[in-house]
Design an enzyme around this catalytic site. Structure first.
Site, PDB file in Angstrom:
ATOM      1  N   GLU A  50       0.859  -1.179   0.000  1.00  0.00           N
ATOM      2  CA  GLU A  50       0.000   0.000   0.000  1.00  0.00           C
ATOM      3  C   GLU A  50       0.895   1.228   0.000  1.00  0.00           C
ATOM      4  O   GLU A  50       1.869   1.298   0.751  1.00  0.00           O
ATOM      5  CB  GLU A  50      -0.898   0.023   1.234  1.00  0.00           C
ATOM      6  N   GLU A 133      -9.762  10.415   6.219  1.00  0.00           N
ATOM      7  CA  GLU A 133      -9.801   9.602   7.428  1.00  0.00           C
ATOM      8  C   GLU A 133     -10.021  10.523   8.625  1.00  0.00           C
ATOM      9  O   GLU A 133      -9.066  11.020   9.203  1.00  0.00           O
ATOM     10  CB  GLU A 133      -8.511   8.794   7.578  1.00  0.00           C
TER      11      GLU A 133
END
Length: 151
Positions: A50, A133
């Site tokens: 990632e 987030e």
């Protein structure tokens, strides 16, 4: 809208993308891209690698791992973090100055990450995501526009 992902990294000429974020002055949050890669053409599940690009953040939060250096990609400066979230390798690029609007090539980050992680041309780019987030509060955090294409 359809996607041509997963696509083998060595077959990608470019992956232009653009984003326009809105940032509040309160809360604890980050605004980031997630770029996922794997040695197999996955469409579900956890990827091996990632890459996170933190465009901006507020509060005492940080990516997983630890800082391993600094770099400049397409004119923007980043602190590079390397670590693992327990399921995959995670490399994060944390902007040293907030980025609100930017158009860039995702492959610039894939190429830089490949100098430190075992990504090869036979790996697959499986997804490109942009998001937010919010850890707490974050009222006003938003995305005005997002686009991504793989050529």
């Amino acid at each position: 809208m359809g996607t041509n992902l997963p696509t083998e990294v060595g077959q990608i000429l470019s992956a232009p993308t653009s984003i326009d974020y809105n940032y509040p002055t309160t809360g604890v949050w980050d605004a980031s891209y997630d770029i996922c890669l794997d040695s197999t053409p996955k469409t579900t599940g956890v990827n091996q690698q990632e890459i996170m690009i933190w465009f901006n953040h507020q509060g005492s939060i940080q990516p997983v791992g630890s800082p391993v250096g600094n770099t400049t990609i397409e004119g923007k400066n980043f602190v590079v973090w390397d670590g693992s979230n327990g399921m995959n390798n995670a490399m994060a690029y944390v902007a040293t100055e907030p980025i609100e609007v930017w158009s860039f090539d995702v492959m610039s980050f894939v190429d830089h990450t490949a100098t430190m992680e075992p990504i090869t041309d036979s790996w697959y780019l499986t997804s490109i995501r942009a998001g937010l987030e919010p850890w707490s509060d974050g009222v006003g955090l938003g995305v005005d526009s997002f686009s991504a294409k793989v050529n």
